[in-house]
Design a protein around this motif. Structure first.
Motif, PDB file in Angstrom:
ATOM      1  N   MET A 200      -0.801   7.845   4.602  1.00 25.20           N
ATOM      2  CA  MET A 200      -0.933   7.204   5.897  1.00 25.20           C
ATOM      3  C   MET A 200      -2.210   5.640   6.099  1.00 25.20           C
ATOM      4  N   PRO A 201      -2.760   6.088   6.416  1.00 20.36           N
ATOM      5  CA  PRO A 201      -3.552   4.100   6.387  1.00 20.36           C
ATOM      6  C   PRO A 201      -2.823   2.902   6.359  1.00 20.36           C
ATOM      7  N   ALA A 202      -1.766   3.596   5.241  1.00 11.36           N
ATOM      8  CA  ALA A 202      -0.503   2.210   5.199  1.00 11.36           C
ATOM      9  C   ALA A 202       0.752   2.182   6.537  1.00 11.36           C
ATOM     10  N   LEU A 203       0.861   3.215   6.736  1.00  9.58           N
ATOM     11  CA  LEU A 203       1.992   4.154   7.714  1.00  9.58           C
ATOM     12  C   LEU A 203       1.537   3.327   9.176  1.00  9.58           C
ATOM     13  N   THR A 204      -0.836   3.504   9.499  1.00  7.85           N
ATOM     14  CA  THR A 204      -0.825   3.321  10.720  1.00  7.85           C
ATOM     15  C   THR A 204      -0.731   1.365  10.502  1.00  7.85           C
ATOM     16  N   ALA A 205      -1.451   1.032   9.588  1.00  4.91           N
ATOM     17  CA  ALA A 205      -1.279  -0.374   9.176  1.00  4.91           C
ATOM     18  C   ALA A 205       0.284  -1.166   9.336  1.00  4.91           C
ATOM     19  N   ALA A 206       0.980  -0.126   9.360  1.00 11.10           N
ATOM     20  CA  ALA A 206       2.661  -0.736   9.342  1.00 11.10           C
ATOM     21  C   ALA A 206       2.879  -0.779  11.541  1.00 11.10           C
ATOM     22  N   MET A 207       2.465   0.449  11.607  1.00 11.35           N
ATOM     23  CA  MET A 207       2.571   0.510  12.939  1.00 11.35           C
ATOM     24  C   MET A 207       1.855  -0.234  14.178  1.00 11.35           C
ATOM     25  N   GLN A 208       0.977  -0.165  13.552  1.00  7.66           N
ATOM     26  CA  GLN A 208       0.023  -2.094  13.760  1.00  7.66           C
ATOM     27  C   GLN A 208       0.796  -2.792  13.738  1.00  7.66           C
ATOM     28  N   ALA A 209       1.691  -3.538  13.408  1.00  6.93           N
ATOM     29  CA  ALA A 209       2.222  -4.673  13.422  1.00  6.93           C
ATOM     30  C   ALA A 209       3.945  -4.702  14.018  1.00  6.93           C
ATOM     31  N   MET A 210       4.501  -3.542  13.526  1.00 10.72           N
ATOM     32  CA  MET A 210       5.916  -2.979  14.043  1.00 10.72           C
ATOM     33  C   MET A 210       6.199  -2.273  15.563  1.00 10.72           C
ATOM     34  N   VAL A 211       4.850  -1.850  16.283  1.00 14.00           N
ATOM     35  CA  VAL A 211       5.378  -1.219  17.513  1.00 14.00           C
ATOM     36  C   VAL A 211       4.529  -1.596  18.323  1.00 14.00           C
ATOM     37  N   LYS A 212       5.147  -1.139  19.879  1.00 13.02           N
ATOM     38  CA  LYS A 212       3.901  -1.867  20.523  1.00 13.02           C
ATOM     39  C   LYS A 212       3.232  -0.683  21.059  1.00 13.02           C
ATOM     40  N   ARG A 213       1.646  -1.164  21.127  1.00 16.00           N
ATOM     41  CA  ARG A 213       0.993  -0.827  21.904  1.00 16.00           C
ATOM     42  C   ARG A 213       1.257   1.275  22.749  1.00 16.00           C
TER      43      ARG A 213
ATOM     44  N   ALA B 255       0.720  -0.805   0.275  1.00 15.27           N
ATOM     45  CA  ALA B 255      -0.014  -0.341  -0.416  1.00 15.27           C
ATOM     46  C   ALA B 255       0.732   1.596   0.517  1.00 15.27           C
ATOM     47  N   ALA B 256       1.849   1.413   0.811  1.00 15.87           N
ATOM     48  CA  ALA B 256       2.798   2.793   0.488  1.00 15.87           C
ATOM     49  C   ALA B 256       3.444   2.626  -0.501  1.00 15.87           C
ATOM     50  N   MET B 257       3.903   0.932  -1.068  1.00 16.04           N
ATOM     51  CA  MET B 257       4.814   1.442  -2.588  1.00 16.04           C
ATOM     52  C   MET B 257       3.583   1.584  -3.466  1.00 16.04           C
ATOM     53  N   LEU B 258       2.312   1.607  -3.417  1.00 13.23           N
ATOM     54  CA  LEU B 258       1.392   1.749  -4.492  1.00 13.23           C
ATOM     55  C   LEU B 258       1.249   3.619  -4.407  1.00 13.23           C
TER      56      LEU B 258
END
Length: 428
Positions: free
Chosen positions: A115-128, A76-79
């Motif tokens: 931003m939705p792509a980065l939000t998705a990545a943040m959910q996967a990579m960063v502690k809540r 999504a970020a690449m697109l």
């Protein structure tokens, strides 16, 4: 995929936001004077073109959560980045209004998907527990991108084609970086999280009020984003290169917006909303009154940057609070309303400039902003999650993210333990 720490992801996300928001979207107003002169465009045509990336942003935002879910954060970020490369390259080669419009339209799609792509990545990579801090750093990327665009105007006056070609190269590097550093998975939802409340139980009155205030703010701010540089050149007689100082001031002041928004949420959101909207309106009036005074024009840009970024940060937190369990829509809804306001405001201010001139057009928009500021007591405040003594702990951006995922009792979901059986699962 190369691993990133939470700090590294925050900085990386801010860089992608700087490209997609700062350069692909908000830098356009900075180059309006030389583009207008070279392509012989009238203010009403500029207003219509200025609305196109906002319209495409809205269209992209509608499908962005589904895109991130089904393509994954990386794709999504690449697109998004590819649309940015194409749009910025088109602008650099534009020979008429049609080609210019196609370029800015593509840039709006880039902005809406990122931003939705980065939000998705943040959910996967960063502690809540770090989502609030990371999100604040990423949001600051808009100001950073605006600041990056400034040297091209200060030192390359009239070389807007080269500037946009350089932006396209930066966007291309962003695509490569997204491929290297972002995960291919969709956003992660813990298996023990309670499902979001049904649509009928959502606080619709608060959501409508939030959307209306965000729309009006976007409508009023469109005058500054699209026409402020052109105003100081046309009405104030300043050289085109001087407009770079405006955007430098906007970007620097905007960096403080996240802090102000967080403090606002911890105190009284309606009162702070009224103050910030009054400041934003005052920045329009001040610029229209003193377009030939470089210092006063730069001061108006400082006020505008702080007020605009503070308001968008406040809208972000309110949207997240009002839509618990809806990771896709909480951060997106208020920004859709802001962009809709900017998309409708841009051609309106262009028509008013044609009919009444810059000063009167900006004064009318400032008056509308002041009226909305007076009505700010209607702005939705906190939804109480606990006892009154816990109110301060339940305030701020991190608290808003904490309440996004809740258990069956409506309490924030605790951070999962790595070796527990209740590990997060990838949602489809």
């Amino acid at each position: 995929m190369k691993s990133l720490s939470s700090t590294g992801f925050a900085i990386f996300g801010a860089a992608l936001v700087a490209i997609s928001f700062g350069l692909a979207r908000f830098a356009f107003g900075l180059f309006v004077p030389p583009i207008r002169d070279e392509l012989a465009l009238t203010p009403d045509v500029i207003g219509i073109i200025g609305a196109l990336p906002l319209i495409s942003f809205l269209l992209a935002t509608v499908i962005a959560p589904f895109t991130a879910d089904h393509l994954g954060a990386r794709n999504a970020a690449m697109l998004s980045g590819l649309f940015g490369v194409g749009g910025l390259a088109l602008i650099s080669q534009a020979g008429d209004a049609l080609m210019l419009g196609a370029g800015v339209f593509a840039c709006g799609i880039c902005t809406g998907l990122m931003m939705p792509a980065l939000t998705a990545a943040m959910q996967a990579m960063v502690k809540r527990s770090l989502h609030g801090r990371v999100s604040s750093v990423m949001n600051a990327g808009t100001s950073i991108g605006v600041i990056v665009a400034v040297p091209t105007v200060l030192f390359l006056v009239g070389a807007w084609r080269f500037a946009y070609l350089s932006f396209a190269v930066l966007a291309g590097l962003g695509v490569i970086a997204a491929w290297l550093f972002l995960p291919s998975v969709s956003r992660i939802t813990p298996a023990n999280a309670a499902p979001p409340p049904p649509l009928g139980e959502l606080p619709w009155s608060r959501l409508v009020r939030l959307s209306l205030f965000a729309y009006v703010m976007g409508f009023v701010s469109s005058a500054y984003w699209i026409f402020a540089p052109d105003l100081v050149v046309t009405l104030g007689g300043l050289p085109a290169g001087a407009t770079g100082w405006l955007w430098l001031a906007v970007g620097i002041a905007g960096l403080g917006g996240a802090v102000v928004a967080d403090l606002a949420d911890r105190n009284n959101p309606p009162i702070t909303h009224s103050l910030m909207l009054m400041m934003l309106s005052a920045s329009l009036a001040l610029l229209a009154a003193s377009p030939a005074q470089t210092v006063l024009a730069a001061f108006s840009a400082l006020v505008f940057g702080l007020a605009y970024m503070s308001l968008t940060g406040l809208y972000l937190m309110t949207g997240i609070r009002l839509l618990p369990g809806r990771l896709s829509m909480g951060p997106v809804l208020p920004f859709m309303a802001v962009s809709l306001g900017q998309a409708t405001g841009s051609p309106v201010v262009g028509g008013l400039v044609n009919g009444f001139g810059y000063a009167d057009a900006f004064a009318m928009f400032a008056a509308l902003g002041i009226l909305a500021a007076i009505l700010s007591p209607l702005y939705p405040g906190h939804i109480e999650h606990g006892a009154a003594e816990e109110a301060e702990e339940d305030a701020g951006l991190q608290a808003a993210y904490d309440h996004q995922l809740q258990n069956d009792q409506g309490e924030p979901l605790p951070e999962p333990v790595e070796d527990a059986s209740e590990k997060p699962v990838v949602s489809s």
